[in-house]
Scaffold this active site. Structure first.
Site, mmCIF file in Angstrom:
data_model
loop_
_atom_site.group_PDB
_atom_site.id
_atom_site.type_symbol
_atom_site.label_atom_id
_atom_site.label_comp_id
_atom_site.label_asym_id
_atom_site.label_seq_id
_atom_site.Cartn_x
_atom_site.Cartn_y
_atom_site.Cartn_z
ATOM 1 N N GLY A 316 25.688 -14.713 -18.423
ATOM 2 C CA GLY A 316 25.092 -16.015 -18.681
ATOM 3 C C GLY A 316 25.995 -16.839 -19.575
ATOM 4 N N GLU A 317 25.387 -17.679 -20.393
ATOM 5 C CA GLU A 317 26.077 -18.556 -21.348
ATOM 6 C C GLU A 317 26.847 -19.686 -20.673
ATOM 7 O OE1 GLU A 317 28.641 -16.433 -24.023
ATOM 8 O OE2 GLU A 317 27.135 -14.917 -24.520
#
Length: 350
Positions: A316-317
């Protein structure tokens, strides 16, 4: 249609110059199709920006953070406190997304959409809080419809600020313990799939935890079945504050004819909602990568998306979206700079 969705006046990307654009691509000094996915990507960007000269200006990574009530049930390998700790890490420049953004030339903004406890006294975090974590979706709605509207309005203002600053490409990342549960629930509700086809291991949960996660999502879908009469209602019942604001920001970016780079499973769930609200959004979406999360491929197929990368990412991120930027720039550069057969005095192979 609600007032909030009426605010987004999204035009489809123009296909009037498709023949000219495709011919320009085909007459570059290469066999037709030899640059693979970069060729339809260049076509997509030229539809949005016009066929003469393509450009990427002030590419911006937006990382939306929020906490989820369902996380208290242990559906992730980490407790909710980690969301706040990672937001602090973003602000201090120590996360993977910080490293990649510095390397690749992204402007990075971190938005607190509603983590449990706000981070105070730290610069670089934008306060767009809708609450202190969502409701536990297997017991109650995640939020109210008014909250969804507020999140959309905040996201629209955020995108407008970047548009006014000249940004024409925005990438989407997220942070929120438990948000794969929310994304899987949204996917199951909108695509009318069995939960087992949507739920995965997130950042690496055990088989026992996976079974519990699936059971809780099934309970959530059953609880809210009658209330989920449209995509906004799905967000209110099952969404996360960060997913709501990502959805609104994607709608707003499409309205401004910006390139929208979609990261992994959670960002794709937001894209799924945005396209369900307004199908024209799809013209502006560039899907960065295929994640390891179970169900992501099904969503990509539903959205008729061919992601640029497949690296086994599950962080993610916005990490996958960041890593796709050089490929997007490569599509722009070959379109702008590569010689045609006639320019180079080479016999065409078209």
């Amino acid at each position: 249609m609600s007032q909030s969705t009426l605010l987004f006046q999204i035009e489809p990307a123009s296909r009037a110059q498709d023949q000219f654009i495709q011919q320009k691509i085909d007459l570059k000094t290469k066999p037709p199709g030899a640059l693979g996915l970069l060729e339809p990507l260049a076509l997509q960007i030229a539809r949005i920006q016009g066929p003469k000269q393509l450009e990427i200006v002030n590419p911006t990574m937006l990382v939306f953070a929020g906490d989820h009530g369902i996380a208290a049930e242990g559906v992730s390998i980490a407790p909710s406190e980690v969301t706040r700790q990672m937001v602090q890490n973003f602000a201090h420049g120590g996360a993977a997304i910080n490293v990649f953004c510095r390397q690749l030339g992204f402007n990075l903004e971190v938005i607190d959409c509603g983590i449990l406890t706000p981070v105070e006294g730290v610069e670089g975090i934008i306060d767009q809080r809708l609450g202190a974590g969502t409701g536990a979706i297997h017991l109650e709605p995640a939020m109210s419809l008014a909250c969804v509207d507020k999140g959309f309005a905040m996201a629209q203002a955020l995108i407008e600020r970047h548009h006014q600053a000249g940004c024409n490409l925005v990438a989407f990342g997220e942070m929120g313990i438990g948000n794969t549960s929310s994304a899987a629930a949204i996917m199951a509700a909108i695509m009318q799939l069995d939960v087992a086809d949507c739920v995965g291991r997130g950042t690496g949960i055990s088989s026992e935890t996976l079974e519990r996660k699936q059971m809780l999502i099934e309970l959530a879908l059953l609880l809210h079945q009658s209330a989920m009469t449209g995509p906004k209602q799905v967000l209110a019942c099952l969404g996360g504050f960060e997913i709501v604001q990502m959805t609104g920001a994607m709608l707003a970016a499409a309205e401004r004819k910006m390139l929208v780079v979609v990261d992994g499973f959670i960002a794709t769930a937001a894209a799924l909602v945005a396209v369900t609200i307004n199908a024209h959004v799809r013209d502006y979406l560039i899907f960065a990568h295929r994640s390891e999360e179970q169900g992501h491929q099904r969503m990509l197929e539903h959205l008729k998306a061919k992601p640029l990368l497949s690296l086994g990412l599950r962080l993610g991120e916005g990490t996958g979206a960041a890593l796709a930027l050089p490929l997007i720039q490569a599509a722009v550069n070959f379109y702008n700079q590569m010689a045609s057969f006639s320019d180079a005095g080479i016999e065409a192979v078209v």
